[in-house]
Design a protein around this motif. Structure first.
Motif, short mmCIF file in Angstrom:
data_model
loop_
_atom_site.label_atom_id
_atom_site.label_comp_id
_atom_site.label_asym_id
_atom_site.label_seq_id
_atom_site.Cartn_x
_atom_site.Cartn_y
_atom_site.Cartn_z
N ASP A 9 8.83 13.72 -42.86
CA ASP A 9 7.87 14.80 -42.73
C ASP A 9 8.49 15.98 -42.00
OD1 ASP A 9 5.87 13.40 -44.06
OD2 ASP A 9 4.98 12.64 -42.20
N ILE A 13 8.98 19.67 -43.58
CA ILE A 13 8.41 20.86 -42.97
C ILE A 13 9.49 21.92 -42.77
CG2 ILE A 13 7.39 21.79 -40.84
CD1 ILE A 13 5.93 19.03 -40.61
N TYR A 32 5.42 21.32 -49.01
CA TYR A 32 4.15 21.30 -48.29
C TYR A 32 3.22 20.24 -48.87
CZ TYR A 32 5.22 25.48 -45.56
OH TYR A 32 5.77 26.37 -44.68
N VAL A 35 4.28 16.87 -47.41
CA VAL A 35 3.84 16.70 -46.02
C VAL A 35 2.35 16.41 -45.97
CG1 VAL A 35 3.57 17.86 -43.79
CG2 VAL A 35 5.68 18.16 -45.10
N TYR A 36 1.57 17.16 -46.75
CA TYR A 36 0.12 16.93 -46.75
C TYR A 36 -0.22 15.54 -47.26
CZ TYR A 36 -4.83 17.33 -47.60
OH TYR A 36 -6.19 17.10 -47.61
N LYS A 39 0.62 13.27 -44.22
CA LYS A 39 -0.10 13.48 -42.96
C LYS A 39 -1.60 13.67 -43.14
CE LYS A 39 3.15 13.46 -39.91
NZ LYS A 39 3.28 12.32 -39.07
N GLN A 40 -2.01 14.47 -44.07
CA GLN A 40 -3.41 14.82 -44.31
C GLN A 40 -4.15 15.12 -43.01
OE1 GLN A 40 -5.53 12.50 -47.14
NE2 GLN A 40 -3.93 12.67 -48.66
N ASN A 41 -3.63 16.09 -42.28
CA ASN A 41 -4.33 16.56 -41.09
C ASN A 41 -4.61 18.06 -41.25
OD1 ASN A 41 -1.96 18.01 -40.33
ND2 ASN A 41 -1.21 16.28 -39.15
N SER A 44 -1.38 20.37 -41.62
CA SER A 44 -0.69 20.24 -42.91
C SER A 44 -1.55 20.82 -44.03
CB SER A 44 -0.31 18.79 -43.20
OG SER A 44 -1.44 17.97 -43.35
N GLN A 45 -2.86 20.68 -43.91
CA GLN A 45 -3.76 21.26 -44.92
C GLN A 45 -3.73 22.78 -44.85
OE1 GLN A 45 -7.63 19.51 -44.97
NE2 GLN A 45 -8.46 21.00 -46.40
N ASN A 47 -1.20 24.65 -43.80
CA ASN A 47 0.09 25.07 -44.36
C ASN A 47 0.09 24.98 -45.89
OD1 ASN A 47 1.25 25.65 -41.88
ND2 ASN A 47 2.01 23.58 -41.61
N LEU A 48 -0.52 23.95 -46.42
CA LEU A 48 -0.61 23.80 -47.87
C LEU A 48 -1.46 24.92 -48.47
CD1 LEU A 48 0.05 22.18 -50.42
CD2 LEU A 48 -1.95 20.75 -49.91
#
Length: 81
Positions: A9, A13, A32, A35-36, A39-41, A44-45, A47-48
């Motif tokens: 991750d 990033i 991105y 990473v999402y 992580k799905q936080n 990360s959301q 940034n996506l």
């Protein structure tokens, strides 16, 4: 193994940020997304969502921005901006 996921991750990033700076937004989006998916936080959301916006996919960006629920006031401000 969770430790390896964190290292990947971090690498994803860094790579996504490098590609964004180089204006290679389509390729950055791929990182991105990785990473999402891992992580799905909220961060990360966010940034996506930004990456979708840079790729002119405004509907997808808006969807991800709207789905962020956070108590972090700075992130909330950025999300609404």
């Amino acid at each position: 193994y969770k430790g390896h996921a964190d290292i990947f991750d971090f690498w994803n990033i860094i790579r996504a940020e490098q590609l964004t700076i180089a204006h290679k937004h389509e390729k950055a989006l791929e990182f991105y997304q990785k990473v999402y998916a891992s992580k799905q936080n909220d961060v990360s959301q966010y940034n996506l969502a930004n990456s979708y916006y840079r790729n002119r996919d405004y509907e997808k960006a808006a969807q991800y921005y709207q789905e962020i629920t956070t108590t972090n006031k700075t992130l909330e401000y950025e999300r609404l901006h």
